[in-house]
Design an enzyme around this catalytic site. Sequence first.
Site, PDB file in Angstrom:
ATOM      1  N   ASP A 118       0.844  -1.189   0.000  1.00  0.00           N
ATOM      2  CA  ASP A 118       0.000   0.000   0.000  1.00  0.00           C
ATOM      3  C   ASP A 118       0.879   1.239   0.000  1.00  0.00           C
ATOM      4  O   ASP A 118       2.113   1.128   0.088  1.00  0.00           O
ATOM      5  CB  ASP A 118      -0.948   0.001   1.224  1.00  0.00           C
ATOM      6  N   ASN A 175      -7.122  -1.714  14.818  1.00  0.00           N
ATOM      7  CA  ASN A 175      -8.539  -1.879  14.448  1.00  0.00           C
ATOM      8  C   ASN A 175      -8.759  -3.091  13.536  1.00  0.00           C
ATOM      9  O   ASN A 175      -9.819  -3.253  12.971  1.00  0.00           O
ATOM     10  CB  ASN A 175      -9.065  -0.605  13.774  1.00  0.00           C
ATOM     11  N   HIS A 181      -7.150  -3.755  10.709  1.00  0.00           N
ATOM     12  CA  HIS A 181      -6.914  -3.592   9.280  1.00  0.00           C
ATOM     13  C   HIS A 181      -5.683  -4.388   8.853  1.00  0.00           C
ATOM     14  O   HIS A 181      -4.798  -4.672   9.658  1.00  0.00           O
ATOM     15  CB  HIS A 181      -6.830  -2.116   8.871  1.00  0.00           C
ATOM     16  N   GLU A 200      -9.347  -0.940   5.689  1.00  0.00           N
ATOM     17  CA  GLU A 200      -9.943  -0.512   6.959  1.00  0.00           C
ATOM     18  C   GLU A 200     -11.305  -1.193   7.127  1.00  0.00           C
ATOM     19  O   GLU A 200     -11.964  -1.500   6.133  1.00  0.00           O
ATOM     20  CB  GLU A 200     -10.175   1.006   6.919  1.00  0.00           C
TER      21      GLU A 200
END
Length: 235
Positions: free
Chosen positions: A75, A134, A136, A141
């Site tokens: 990414d 979280n 991800h 996400e």
Amino acid sequence: MTFESGVADRVRVVKSYEALSQLTAEQIANLLKANPYGRLGLPTGNTPRRCYEILAEWSSQGRLNWSKAKCFALDDYLEVEERFSFQHYLESNLYRFTDLPLDARFNPRQVDNYDQLILDQGGLDFCLLGIGDNGHIAFNEPPTPQESWTHCVWLSEETKQANRKSFESDSTVPTRAITMGISTLLSSRSLVLIASGKNKRKALHRALTGPPDKDLPASFLTTHPNLLVIADFDW
Ligand code: PGA
């Protein structure tokens, strides 16, 4: 065998961040030795830093041959100063210590269709992944569906907060990114997920014990037949 014990077989708990980094570096070294043409998906962030340092050391000593390999950033930020980009991170922490050819250092910002590019290069053999607090993976996400390929995202508040320390002010923290999708990652022939520090425990535990769920993207990894998880805490 219960679902949990099946997953437990794929988790290696090690004593320290150093041990996690050594084991991860060995996974990559072994892959390159077994297949010098290996195509690797690589993350950035804090977790792989020491692993890259070890790989850089081994590469500088001539113990690793990257000349036929290809590397793909998982990414990258969009609309960010170059020195903060993930391409810059990979260049400065790893690539520059290796003989990886310049034209074998791929990044999703370079092309319109990263998935086609990966396919044209023969597909990923190995993908290294971190996990966000979280849940991800790469910049997928919550919520991200399994049927997602490389795409642009708005970063969550939680992720921006986690990234804040690398930037001078709130206003310079990137808000957008481009990331391989869940399907891109699951298409890799093997996956290694690394998790360091107890703040990752909750997300990792939920990902490994619950059903695949778009609200916890890391949970999709348990559907992959060749997943290894390396953690430096009891999950
Ligand atoms: P970290 O990031 O390695 O900096 O903890 C992992 C991630 O957010 O994927």
